[in-house]
Design an enzyme around this catalytic site. Sequence first.
Site, PDB file in Angstrom:
ATOM      1  N   ASP A  89       0.829  -0.991  -0.035  1.00 32.35           N
ATOM      2  CA  ASP A  89       0.226  -0.010  -0.149  1.00 32.35           C
ATOM      3  C   ASP A  89       1.074   1.218  -0.090  1.00 32.35           C
ATOM      4  OD1 ASP A  89      -2.258   1.479   0.218  1.00 32.35           O
ATOM      5  OD2 ASP A  89      -2.930   0.763   1.802  1.00 32.35           O
ATOM      6  N   ASP A 100      -3.188   7.179  -3.808  1.00 33.31           N
ATOM      7  CA  ASP A 100      -3.175   6.233  -2.897  1.00 33.31           C
ATOM      8  C   ASP A 100      -3.561   4.956  -3.726  1.00 33.31           C
ATOM      9  OD1 ASP A 100      -3.549   4.370  -0.695  1.00 33.31           O
ATOM     10  OD2 ASP A 100      -5.310   5.291  -0.002  1.00 33.31           O
ATOM     11  N   HIS A 160     -12.290   5.252   0.356  1.00 32.08           N
ATOM     12  CA  HIS A 160     -12.254   6.498   1.180  1.00 32.08           C
ATOM     13  C   HIS A 160     -12.208   7.987   0.251  1.00 32.08           C
ATOM     14  CE1 HIS A 160      -7.882   6.399   1.002  1.00 32.08           C
ATOM     15  NE2 HIS A 160      -8.263   5.090   1.129  1.00 32.08           N
ATOM     16  N   HIS A 168      -8.548   9.979   4.999  1.00 26.43           N
ATOM     17  CA  HIS A 168      -9.696   9.218   5.139  1.00 26.43           C
ATOM     18  C   HIS A 168     -10.834  10.396   5.358  1.00 26.43           C
ATOM     19  CE1 HIS A 168      -7.294   5.518   5.782  1.00 26.43           C
ATOM     20  NE2 HIS A 168      -8.120   5.192   5.028  1.00 26.43           N
ATOM     21  N   GLU A 193     -11.045   0.662  -2.825  1.00 27.55           N
ATOM     22  CA  GLU A 193     -10.196  -0.479  -2.085  1.00 27.55           C
ATOM     23  C   GLU A 193     -10.687  -1.617  -1.500  1.00 27.55           C
ATOM     24  OE1 GLU A 193      -6.597   0.608   1.260  1.00 27.55           O
ATOM     25  OE2 GLU A 193      -8.369   1.799   1.137  1.00 27.55           O
ATOM     26  N   GLU A 285      -6.199  -1.403  -4.817  1.00 24.93           N
ATOM     27  CA  GLU A 285      -6.670  -0.072  -4.845  1.00 24.93           C
ATOM     28  C   GLU A 285      -6.219   0.774  -5.557  1.00 24.93           C
ATOM     29  OE1 GLU A 285      -4.857   1.736  -1.159  1.00 24.93           O
ATOM     30  OE2 GLU A 285      -6.581   3.375  -1.104  1.00 24.93           O
TER      31      GLU A 285
HETATM   32 CO    CO Z   1      -6.517   3.836   0.549  1.00 25.12          CO
END
Ligand code: CO
Length: 302
Positions: A89, A100, A160, A168, A193, A285
């Site tokens: 991640d 992200d 998110h 977030h 995600e 993700e």
């Molecule tokens: Co994330």
Amino acid sequence: MNISSLSAEEAQELKKAGKIAAQALEFCKKNIKKGSNMLEAVKKTDQKILDMGGHPAFPSQISMDQIAAHFCPVKNDNPVFSGQLLKIDIGAHVNGFIGDNACTIDLSGENNDLAEASEDALKNAIKAIAPGVKICEIGRIIQETISGYGFSPIRNLGGHGLGRYSIHEKPTIPNYDNGDQREINEGDIFAVEPFATKGHGVVIETSNPTIFSFIKNKPVRDNTSRQILNEIRNYHNLPFAKWWLEEKYPSFKLNFALKQMANMGIIKEYPPLADSGSGLVSQAEHTILVEDKARILTAAED
Ligand code: CO
């Protein structure tokens, strides 16, 4: 966050952050080999983000097997890659605007279907995204794709919204049909995600956090805590890794300072999250921008 609230320059920074996060993920994947260690891999990746003109939006992290997220190595807990199922991640920001993304690598070669389930769920969700689509519909597609492989989505983790210096935000993009009837809008920026597991589909906190974030300032007495506090305020409220500080402070002082600041509510701890049934977990993700359809901001290539 919606792109309509950003200036042209800020929108460019957001797009650059997405590119950097994607290229750093590719870079990290290439650095993972059986027999090498995790600290080396995340160190190189965080440095790669800086070299490309970004900053880590959170410490590059690699969670193994039944751990879904929030594992980051430290000096005395630095796993060597062997046959684990790895979730990588990676987040990068440029001037606070965040990209992200995550993927799964199966070093055993025995869990390709589990890795594919979350990858496929992400693909199907992205295909369905357009202005006016209900949030619960995205969740339903993720759930159905993962169930189709015979696995369970993790319900208490999800995509998110992304804000400036904020990872977030609302809305939560669920990994199941949570009944959220709200519609996504053109210009929305969020991460999708999916997590798939052979376990219960619920994660619980484990112990020994190695990722933290600054919450609010309070006076601390000892010198090390004061120095650390000065340093971590530079990360805004974004998460930081214990290993970032291990290079500068002796372990016992650092451990004491982190514990004390967590107890005082100065920093927040992010313990590793494990499936409650100890089932293996995979993840995929992307960060997307909603245009007439979803545009992937964390695509490594155009
Ligand atoms: Co994330």
